[in-house]
Design a protein around this motif. Structure first.
Motif, PDB file in Angstrom:
ATOM      1  N   LEU A 180       0.847  -1.349   0.038  1.00  9.19           N
ATOM      2  CA  LEU A 180       0.025  -0.019  -0.001  1.00  9.19           C
ATOM      3  C   LEU A 180       0.937   1.280   0.161  1.00  9.19           C
ATOM      4  O   LEU A 180       0.631   2.308  -0.624  1.00  9.19           O
ATOM      5  N   GLU A 181       1.910   1.064   0.815  1.00 13.13           N
ATOM      6  CA  GLU A 181       2.909   2.263   0.793  1.00 13.13           C
ATOM      7  C   GLU A 181       3.577   2.707  -0.403  1.00 13.13           C
ATOM      8  O   GLU A 181       3.450   3.840  -0.993  1.00 13.13           O
ATOM      9  N   GLN A 182       3.891   1.654  -1.259  1.00 16.95           N
ATOM     10  CA  GLN A 182       4.425   1.645  -2.398  1.00 16.95           C
ATOM     11  C   GLN A 182       3.472   2.210  -3.587  1.00 16.95           C
ATOM     12  O   GLN A 182       3.935   3.123  -4.364  1.00 16.95           O
ATOM     13  N   CYS A 183       2.287   1.711  -3.390  1.00 19.93           N
ATOM     14  CA  CYS A 183       0.951   2.192  -4.225  1.00 19.93           C
ATOM     15  C   CYS A 183       0.842   3.841  -3.987  1.00 19.93           C
ATOM     16  O   CYS A 183       0.591   4.667  -5.074  1.00 19.93           O
ATOM     17  N   LEU A 184       0.748   4.193  -2.929  1.00 15.94           N
ATOM     18  CA  LEU A 184       0.539   5.483  -2.467  1.00 15.94           C
ATOM     19  C   LEU A 184       1.698   6.598  -2.856  1.00 15.94           C
ATOM     20  O   LEU A 184       1.285   7.546  -3.284  1.00 15.94           O
ATOM     21  N   ALA A 185       2.769   6.048  -3.024  1.00 14.01           N
ATOM     22  CA  ALA A 185       4.116   6.648  -3.445  1.00 14.01           C
ATOM     23  C   ALA A 185       4.010   7.286  -4.975  1.00 14.01           C
ATOM     24  O   ALA A 185       4.613   7.890  -5.173  1.00 14.01           O
ATOM     25  N   GLU A 186       3.553   6.165  -5.654  1.00 18.22           N
ATOM     26  CA  GLU A 186       3.368   6.294  -7.043  1.00 18.22           C
ATOM     27  C   GLU A 186       2.866   7.451  -7.483  1.00 18.22           C
ATOM     28  O   GLU A 186       1.489   7.574  -7.125  1.00 18.22           O
ATOM     29  N   GLN A 187       3.232   8.445  -8.294  1.00 16.88           N
ATOM     30  CA  GLN A 187       2.595   9.293  -8.846  1.00 16.88           C
ATOM     31  C   GLN A 187       1.296   8.997  -9.928  1.00 16.88           C
ATOM     32  O   GLN A 187       1.783   8.155 -10.969  1.00 16.88           O
TER      33      GLN A 187
END
Length: 711
Positions: free
Chosen positions: A704-711
């Motif tokens: 989830l953290e990675q998904c939220l970090a993606e623009q």
């Protein structure tokens, strides 16, 4: 004189009787009528009146004259005080031999008078009155309205007292009580429990004391007086009866018995088991030994009767074998009981081996059953007890049960279809089919076993090939209608709800293990339609939370597979179902103050606490299934936003201490949030606005953290 003595020759007697009937019709005064009546009643008492003459007597005097006789307080000179009443009762007893007259309101309204005679002191001169009353009551009992009238007008109490007094005809009082209890047991106990308990107390005491064949005659009689309701265990007199019956049965079954002596004892024990479970057997070593003996004897009886079935022998033994089934079913429950067990571990293991052999005999018997025998209640009893074994014991007799499955499915289908047909008949037709009860519901007892079997490859394949999924879908629909019907009795609702929960378990097994079947069999499309409509109706009713959890989970698991179907393309029913499913999932947890700490912890919501042990696994599975549905149903993220679920989940996780969430919960929450964030920019923005990056890092939600970090 106008009234000659009754002649000895039969033809002369009939001629004299006819003359008397003429006088009865044409009498100018009471004394003439009374004199003629004396001769008529003498003929009646001598049993010399045929049906035609009886009707002539009735046509001559009707009910008016006997009624006058019953109420008259002044007997003729030189006659006993009860002379008129005795004559009136003799005439009514005569009329009651005609079933049409026995059910007449003029007879039914005399019931209080009959009761009064039974309760009056009986001297040698009045025994004929008592006999006439018993004849009237027996005739009334045999009519359609009679039993209800007898119960409401106090005859049960009068018969109990007459039996306990032990006067003339008390054995007939007992016979009538047996007949009344057979027809209206619940109403009798509801109205006259203390009096019936007094009778049961006397019978129990006599049973314990008897040293001859009376003991076994009482074994046959006692089951009629054991109610399927609370009085026995909620009342000190009832508890004493149970204690006495236990002592008597322990003595009987611990002795060497012939077949004719053992059978009634087993039937009495089964009657007690049905009424009170094992509460009548004392705890401790002696009680455990007696319980093991009961189950052992029942298993031996079943094997002796069914392993090499002689049709004639089986026919004569069906009643006792059915009683043995009750004892075996209780044996299964006691062998599985972990809290306060009555049986020691060694006893349990021994009994399970013995019961396995007995159930092998039941299976062998059922494999011999012919189509024309399927209506036999004994077949139903055999299927029911086998269902109890299949529900609990999944490892033994597997091969034999697999071979029997086609018969079980076919049998259950036939009874289900007959039950559906009968339920659709007009009520008048049901009433007119005298003596035929509606077919039994075999599926209810087979469902738990089917739930176990659908988790295994071979039995599941057999059930599918026999068309069980379509049958179970129809049954689900019928049970759902029963649950939502206002006419369903409250006592039946719990059974209906349990059946629906077990059906969900069966279908969940099929969804997990046979997804292609779900995808291609129209049965499951029909089932999906029912589920879409049922959850929104069910969820607001908090007392149905466990069933709602089952239906929500099954619906979500099926929606993953049937996502391409028209029913799930943003239709109103689909939106309402997913709205209800999100509500069910979102309301399960809340944050609350941690004991001895200033922080907040995640906890199960108060409304869910009582059922959480039953629904926790379902909730986790439903979260997983909903997450899988999000990328398949483009309209779903917006529905989640409208329900404010992403916001609620984000707030929950932002406030709770990470240590208060176990790894299963973290995985479940991340799965849903991740799919929402991937599928919808709006959902992603909501999560970020609620500090999603921070708490995703705190909880170790790397994906989830990675998904939220993606623009």
């Amino acid at each position: 004189p106008r009234f000659p003595a009754m002649a000895s020759d039969s033809g002369d007697r009939q001629a004299t009787l006819k003359r008397c009937l003429g006088v009865l019709r044409d009498a100018r005064n009471d004394s003439e009528q009374f004199a003629a009546l004396l001769l008529v009643t003498k003929a009646v008492r001598a049993g010399e009146v045929d049906a035609k003459t009886r009707r002539q007597i009735f046509d001559a005097i009707g009910f008016t004259f006997p009624t006058r006789l019953l109420t008259s307080r002044q007997p003729p000179a030189g006659c006993a005080p009860h002379t008129f009443r005795a004559l009136g009762l003799t005439l009514l007893a005569c009329f009651c031999t005609d079933p049409e007259l026995a059910g007449h309101s003029q007879i039914l309204n005399k019931i209080p008078t009959f009761n009064e005679v039974l309760l009056s002191p009986c001297d040698p001169d009045s025994t004929s009155m008592v006999d006439d009353v018993y004849q009237c009551l027996s005739a009334v009992l045999a009519t359609a309205r009679g039993p209800r009238e007898l119960v409401t007008k106090g005859t049960v109490s009068a018969l109990c007292q007459a039996y306990l007094n032990g006067g003339h005809g008390s054995d007939r009082a007992l016979t009538l009580l047996v007949g009344l209890l057979a027809i209206a047991e619940a109403k009798c106990w509801q109205r006259d429990a203390p009096q019936l308990l007094a009778v049961l107390s006397k019978l129990s005491s006599d049973f314990l004391k008897a040293e001859d064949m009376t003991k076994f005659e009482l074994c046959e009689l006692l089951p009629h007086f054991i109610p399927l309701s609370p009085p026995l265990t909620e009342n000190s007199q009832g508890s004493e009866c149970l204690c006495t019956l236990y002592k008597g049965l322990a003595e009987v079954l611990g002795s060497k018995l012939s077949q004719s002596q053992r059978d009634p004892a087993l039937k009495l024990a089964a009657g007690l088991m049905q009424a009170c479970g094992t509460e009548w057997i004392p705890a401790g070593r002696a009680g455990g030994k007696f319980l093991a003996l009961l189950v052992n004897l029942a298993c031996v009886e079943v094997r002796l009767t069914l392993e090499e079935p002689d049709p004639l022998e089986v026919e004569g033994k069906k009643e006792v074998v059915t009683a043995c089934y009750v004892l075996m079913e209780m044996g299964i429950q006691e062998c599985l009981k972990e809290e306060n067990p009555r049986l020691e571990t060694a006893q349990k293991m021994q009994l399970m081996r013995i019961m396995e052999e007995a159930f092998g005999a039941v299976i062998f018997y059922l494999r011999q059953v012919k189509q024309e025998e399927l209506q036999d209640p004994f077949i139903f009893a055999s299927v029911r007890v086998l269902g109890a074994w299949m529900a609990e014991e999944t490892s033994s007799l597997k091969q034999e049960i697999c071979e029997l499955l086609p018969f079980l499915v076919d049998y259950a289908r036939k009874l289900f279809k007959e039950g559906s047909s009968a339920a659709s008949l007009p009520q008048a037709e049901l009433v007119s089919t005298e003596g035929s009860a509606l077919p039994h519901d075999a599926l209810r007892f087979l469902l738990p076993g089917f739930c176990h079997l659908t988790a295994e490859d071979r039995p599941r394949d057999i059930l599918i090939s026999e068309g069980a999924p379509a049958l179970l879908c129809e049954y689900f629909l019928q049970q759902w209608e029963a649950l939502t019907s206002e006419s369903t009795a409250p006592a039946a609702l719990m059974s209906t709800e349990m059946s629906l929960q077990t059906l969900c378990g069966v279908f969940l097994n099929l969804v997990v293990t046979a997804p292609d079947l779900v995808r291609h069999d129209k049965t499951f499309s029909s089932l999906m339609d029912v589920l879409l409509k049922s959850l929104p109706l069910l969820l607001p009713q908090k007392h149905h939370l466990v069933l709602a959890a089952n239906i929500a989970t099954l619906g979500l698991m099926m929606a993953r597979i049937l996502a391409g179907s028209a029913a799930l393309q943003g239709t109103q029913s689909a939106k309402e179902f997913f709205g209800a499913a999100i509500l069910f999932l979102s309301q399960a947890h809340r944050v609350q103050a941690e004991p001895n700490s200033s922080g907040l912890a995640l906890a199960v919501s108060p409304a869910y606490v009582g059922a959480w042990g039953d629904i926790q696994e379902l909730w986790l599975l439903a979260m997983q299934a909903l997450a899988a549905c999000i990328p398949l149903l483009p309209w779903l993220p917006l529905a989640a936003l409208q329900a404010r679920w992403p916001q609620g989940l984000s707030q929950l996780l932002a406030q709770a201490a990470p240590a208060s969430l176990d790894s299963e919960l973290v995985t479940a929450f991340q799965a849903v949030l991740l799919e929402l964030a991937r599928a919808s920019q709006q959902c992603r923005d909501v999560i970020l606005a609620h500090h999603g990056m921070e708490w995703a890092n705190l909880y170790g939600m790397a994906a989830l953290e990675q998904c939220l970090a993606e623009q």
